[in-house]
Design an enzyme around this catalytic site. Structure first.
Site, PDB file in Angstrom:
ATOM      1  N   ASP A 185      25.070   6.339  72.737  1.00 27.78           N
ATOM      2  CA  ASP A 185      23.618   6.225  72.601  1.00 27.78           C
ATOM      3  C   ASP A 185      23.344   5.536  71.267  1.00 27.78           C
ATOM      4  OD1 ASP A 185      20.803   6.897  73.312  1.00 27.78           O
ATOM      5  OD2 ASP A 185      20.932   8.094  71.485  1.00 27.78           O
ATOM      6  N   ASP A 235      20.216  13.064  70.471  1.00 28.30           N
ATOM      7  CA  ASP A 235      21.087  11.909  70.640  1.00 28.30           C
ATOM      8  C   ASP A 235      22.404  12.275  71.304  1.00 28.30           C
ATOM      9  OD1 ASP A 235      19.140  10.374  69.406  1.00 28.30           O
ATOM     10  OD2 ASP A 235      19.984  10.688  67.409  1.00 28.30           O
ATOM     11  N   GLU A 288      23.959   1.834  77.401  1.00 27.08           N
ATOM     12  CA  GLU A 288      22.696   1.556  78.074  1.00 27.08           C
ATOM     13  C   GLU A 288      22.445   0.051  78.127  1.00 27.08           C
ATOM     14  OE1 GLU A 288      19.366   4.807  77.474  1.00 27.08           O
ATOM     15  OE2 GLU A 288      20.310   4.375  75.555  1.00 27.08           O
TER      16      GLU A 288
END
Length: 398
Positions: free
Chosen positions: A189, A355, A274
């Site tokens: 992340d 996170d 991502e």
């Protein structure tokens, strides 16, 4: 059957003599001129609903050299000029393939100063590189050795805005081979407070290279702003000082990202990230500077090509997957999760670091998508919701 050799670029600084610098600067100018002439010719032909390809522009180059106005093109090596036409052809191929926008003209002040030489235009032997039209080898600082027994297939010489000279040698590197398989996987992340948060709980601090040199950059930019507009020597000197600060920031950022991505690729068989669209995110005026300094796109690019080199799998999940709002323990989806909330407790009683929880969810959905070929979609269910799967549109009954 052995692995296909990887072509790798090795970049070094060099210090040209005055004669070499003059020859290279002249070559850069001719490369830019030929590129712009060919682009103008192709643009005019396009307006007439005609197509002009590389072969036709190459014939145009021969004709240009015979004119009195462009006779100076004969004073430099022909190979970089031909390579400029090939690069223009590639730019048009990408444009017609909807992978890039229409090619733009090269600017004398803003465009990259570079020239590419193929094997017929240079001689490389015993660590000595001699380019066409030059009598002496380049004074290269060999900061790292080339792979043993290989010769470069292409040499690119460039000069950056800070006035530094670089030579880039493209070689086949037999030392780049797939690493031994491991059973470790990691979800990543990205963020601004911490550059990366891993699903293992590790948080990588954000170095904020631009912020560290912001005072120095502001001082150099103030000096540049006080110089009179034009091509004066004082303004050029001030511009180089600004460029040197930017170069320092870029070099330190790239070095940090290389070390970080190499470690992640060596330690993990599967890496899940991502699929962020950074070019849209930097439209946020409050965060654009910090996001640009974090260089998430460069980080992803490094992970992907190093994954291909070393036999690792890099998976990008849907950017709309609610990784921060989803409980990694029970699957509950929270209604809201403002950016200011860094720690929260789910209804099941589990307390999450925002996170770390997001990284764990990214890893889980990435592995699921990898195993079953599922498409990742935002989960809209409550606790115990469905796992990632391909969702087909439902047909309504008449």
């Amino acid at each position: 059957m052995g692995a296909t050799p990887v072509k790798r670029a090795f970049k070094y600084r060099f210090y040209p003599t005055d004669t070499q610098a003059a020859e290279l600067s002249r070559t850069f100018g001719c490369v830019r001129k030929v590129y712009n002439l060919a682009l103008a010719a192709r643009t005019e032909a396009w307006a007439r609903h005609e197509r002009v390809n590389y072969v036709q522009t190459s014939a145009m180059l021969t004709a240009w050299k015979k004119t009195e106005e462009l006779a100076y093109l004969c004073d430099v090596s022909s190979v970089p000029l031909q390579q400029a036409l090939r690069h223009l052809q590639t730019a048009f191929t990408n444009f017609f393939g909807r992978r890039a926008r229409y090619p733009r003209f090269k600017s004398r002040k803003r465009s990259r100063r570079s020239a590419e030489y193929t094997a017929s235009a240079f001689r490389f032997r015993d660590g000595r590189l001699i380019l066409a039209k030059m009598a002496e080898p380049l004074d290269i600082v060999w900061s790292r050795p080339l792979p043993e027994g290989v010769s470069p297939s292409t040499v690119t010489v460039s000069q950056d805005a800070a006035g530094r000279w670089f030579v880039c040698l493209l070689c086949e590197d037999p030392s780049v081979r797939p690493l031994a398989a491991t059973d470790t996987s990691v979800g990543i992340d990205v963020g601004l407070e911490h550059l990366l948060t891993l699903s293992t709980g590790e948080k990588v601090p954000n170095p904020r290279h631009e912020r560290r040199d912001r005072a120095r950059l502001a001082k150099a930019q103030r000096h540049l702003a006080r110089k009179a507009l034009g091509d004066g020597a004082n303004r050029a000197k001030a511009r180089r000082k600004v460029a040197k600060v930017y170069a320092r920031i870029t070099d330190r950022r790239r070095d940090h990202l290389h070390k970080l991505t190499t470690r992640l690729v060596r330690e993990n068989q599967t890496i899940v990230i991502e699929d962020l669209v950074v070019r849209n995110m930097v439209k946020n005026g409050h965060l654009a500077r910090a996001i640009s300094d974090a260089a998430w796109s460069e980080l992803r690019g490094m992970l992907e090509y190093k994954g291909r080199w070393y036999g690792r799998e890099v998976i990008a999940i849907d950017r709309w997957f609610p990784s921060s709002k989803l409980c990694s323990a029970c699957g509950a989806l929270q209604d809201r999760m403002p950016l200011g909330v860094r720690e929260w407790t789910c209804g099941c009683g589990t307390t999450h670091d925002r996170d770390v929880n997001a990284a764990m969810n990214i890893l889980a959905v990435g592995l699921t998508a990898s195993v079953c070929g599922a498409g990742v979609r935002p989960q809209r269910s409550t606790p115990g919701g469905q796992s990632a799967m391909k969702q087909k549109p439902q047909r309504r009954e008449p």
